[in-house]
Design a protein around this motif. Structure first.
Motif, PDB file in Angstrom:
ATOM      1  N   SER A 257       0.844  -1.206   0.000  1.00  0.00           N
ATOM      2  CA  SER A 257       0.000   0.000   0.000  1.00  0.00           C
ATOM      3  C   SER A 257       0.876   1.251   0.000  1.00  0.00           C
ATOM      4  O   SER A 257       2.083   1.183   0.299  1.00  0.00           O
ATOM      5  N   ILE A 258       0.266   2.369  -0.301  1.00  0.00           N
ATOM      6  CA  ILE A 258       0.994   3.641  -0.220  1.00  0.00           C
ATOM      7  C   ILE A 258       1.479   3.857   1.213  1.00  0.00           C
ATOM      8  O   ILE A 258       2.601   4.319   1.428  1.00  0.00           O
ATOM      9  N   ASN A 259       0.660   3.488   2.193  1.00  0.00           N
ATOM     10  CA  ASN A 259       1.084   3.626   3.596  1.00  0.00           C
ATOM     11  C   ASN A 259       2.329   2.794   3.890  1.00  0.00           C
ATOM     12  O   ASN A 259       3.210   3.231   4.639  1.00  0.00           O
ATOM     13  N   ASP A 260       2.399   1.594   3.302  1.00  0.00           N
ATOM     14  CA  ASP A 260       3.604   0.772   3.476  1.00  0.00           C
ATOM     15  C   ASP A 260       4.830   1.507   2.926  1.00  0.00           C
ATOM     16  O   ASP A 260       5.894   1.510   3.544  1.00  0.00           O
ATOM     17  N   VAL A 261       4.650   2.110   1.747  1.00  0.00           N
ATOM     18  CA  VAL A 261       5.769   2.808   1.096  1.00  0.00           C
ATOM     19  C   VAL A 261       6.210   4.005   1.932  1.00  0.00           C
ATOM     20  O   VAL A 261       7.411   4.186   2.177  1.00  0.00           O
ATOM     21  N   ILE A 262       5.250   4.814   2.388  1.00  0.00           N
ATOM     22  CA  ILE A 262       5.647   6.015   3.146  1.00  0.00           C
ATOM     23  C   ILE A 262       6.242   5.648   4.506  1.00  0.00           C
ATOM     24  O   ILE A 262       7.149   6.319   4.977  1.00  0.00           O
ATOM     25  N   ASP A 263       5.735   4.563   5.107  1.00  0.00           N
ATOM     26  CA  ASP A 263       6.335   4.097   6.373  1.00  0.00           C
ATOM     27  C   ASP A 263       7.781   3.659   6.152  1.00  0.00           C
ATOM     28  O   ASP A 263       8.682   4.023   6.921  1.00  0.00           O
ATOM     29  N   LYS A 264       7.996   2.874   5.105  1.00  0.00           N
ATOM     30  CA  LYS A 264       9.350   2.374   4.815  1.00  0.00           C
ATOM     31  C   LYS A 264      10.291   3.521   4.442  1.00  0.00           C
ATOM     32  O   LYS A 264      11.460   3.532   4.816  1.00  0.00           O
ATOM     33  N   ALA A 265       9.753   4.492   3.691  1.00  0.00           N
ATOM     34  CA  ALA A 265      10.570   5.627   3.252  1.00  0.00           C
ATOM     35  C   ALA A 265      10.735   6.673   4.343  1.00  0.00           C
ATOM     36  O   ALA A 265      11.590   7.556   4.227  1.00  0.00           O
ATOM     37  N   ASN A 266       9.895   6.578   5.370  1.00  0.00           N
ATOM     38  CA  ASN A 266       9.915   7.543   6.466  1.00  0.00           C
ATOM     39  C   ASN A 266       9.657   8.976   5.959  1.00  0.00           C
ATOM     40  O   ASN A 266      10.406   9.908   6.255  1.00  0.00           O
ATOM     41  N   VAL A 267       8.593   9.090   5.148  1.00  0.00           N
ATOM     42  CA  VAL A 267       8.164  10.405   4.650  1.00  0.00           C
ATOM     43  C   VAL A 267       6.675  10.573   4.945  1.00  0.00           C
ATOM     44  O   VAL A 267       5.970   9.601   5.216  1.00  0.00           O
ATOM     45  N   ALA A 268       6.199  11.802   4.847  1.00  0.00           N
ATOM     46  CA  ALA A 268       4.782  12.090   5.083  1.00  0.00           C
ATOM     47  C   ALA A 268       3.956  11.728   3.856  1.00  0.00           C
ATOM     48  O   ALA A 268       4.476  11.683   2.737  1.00  0.00           O
ATOM     49  N   VAL A 269       2.668  11.487   4.075  1.00  0.00           N
ATOM     50  CA  VAL A 269       1.758  11.155   2.973  1.00  0.00           C
ATOM     51  C   VAL A 269       1.801  12.248   1.912  1.00  0.00           C
ATOM     52  O   VAL A 269       1.882  11.968   0.714  1.00  0.00           O
ATOM     53  N   GLY A 270       1.770  13.496   2.347  1.00  0.00           N
ATOM     54  CA  GLY A 270       1.784  14.618   1.400  1.00  0.00           C
ATOM     55  C   GLY A 270       3.031  14.626   0.538  1.00  0.00           C
ATOM     56  O   GLY A 270       2.985  15.000  -0.640  1.00  0.00           O
TER      57      GLY A 270
END
Length: 197
Positions: free
Chosen positions: A37-50
């Protein structure tokens, strides 16, 4: 609606962009597109959703970017390997070897490229059609290429050889440089002399 991506305009943006790309590559390679999911990607990348949406319209846009990145890196590896060569045969040999060496470093490329067939068929078709069109354009320019064959078919035959000879190397537990040269030489023997007597 076309899914797009945008390149960063600053060094800080480039850091975030690259973190997203690296996380997407890792997660798509490990668990697959549909399970990521996009949430998985942003968690792994340690960036905000925006931050994700500054650069990518969607998960599919990130996937599309990765396919284009692989295509460009494969072409780049081949261009470097064939620099200064003049015969198409020599170009094919060194290009094939460059492809094998690239996928040995980036075996995940296979998964991402082939998975695209089941994610969005047009991505898969576009990926190989663009390679084919480039092949056709280049094959026309060489006197050592037969004039009595269909160049589109030839382009797919050559891509097929590269794809599956690359897999042959990846299936070996610990391939040595001489294994790569031997397999490339065997593939070239088939191209030089054909398969049938």
């Amino acid at each position: 609606m076309k899914q797009t991506y945008r390149y960063p305009k600053t060094k800080i943006g480039a850091k975030s962009f690259n973190k997203i790309v690296k996380a997407g590559k890792l997660l798509f390679g490990k668990t697959g597109y549909n399970q990521t999911s996009i949430n998985d990607v942003i968690d792994k990348a340690n960036v905000a959703v925006g931050t994700f949406y500054i650069y990518f319209d969607s998960k599919l846009a990130l996937y599309h970017y990765l396919l284009e990145e692989y295509q460009e890196k494969i072409r780049q590896a081949a261009r470097l390997a064939v620099k200064g060569l003049h015969s198409r045969r020599d170009i094919e040999r060194e290009g094939l070897k460059a492809f094998i060496l690239y996928v040995m470093k980036e075996p995940i490329a296979y998964k991402l490229i082939w998975e695209s067939l089941f994610i969005e068929k047009d991505l898969f078709i576009d990926y190989y059609t663009r390679f084919s069109n480039s092949y056709i354009k280049n094959l026309k320019n060489y006197d050592d290429v037969r004039k009595d064959i269909d160049l589109e078919t030839a382009s797919y035959v050559l891509m097929g050889i590269a794809n599956f000879v690359g897999l042959q190397i990846l299936f070996k537990s610990d391939p040595k440089p001489e294994d790569i040269d031997n397999i490339v030489d065997e593939a070239m023997k088939i191209l030089d002399h054909g398969l049938f007597i």
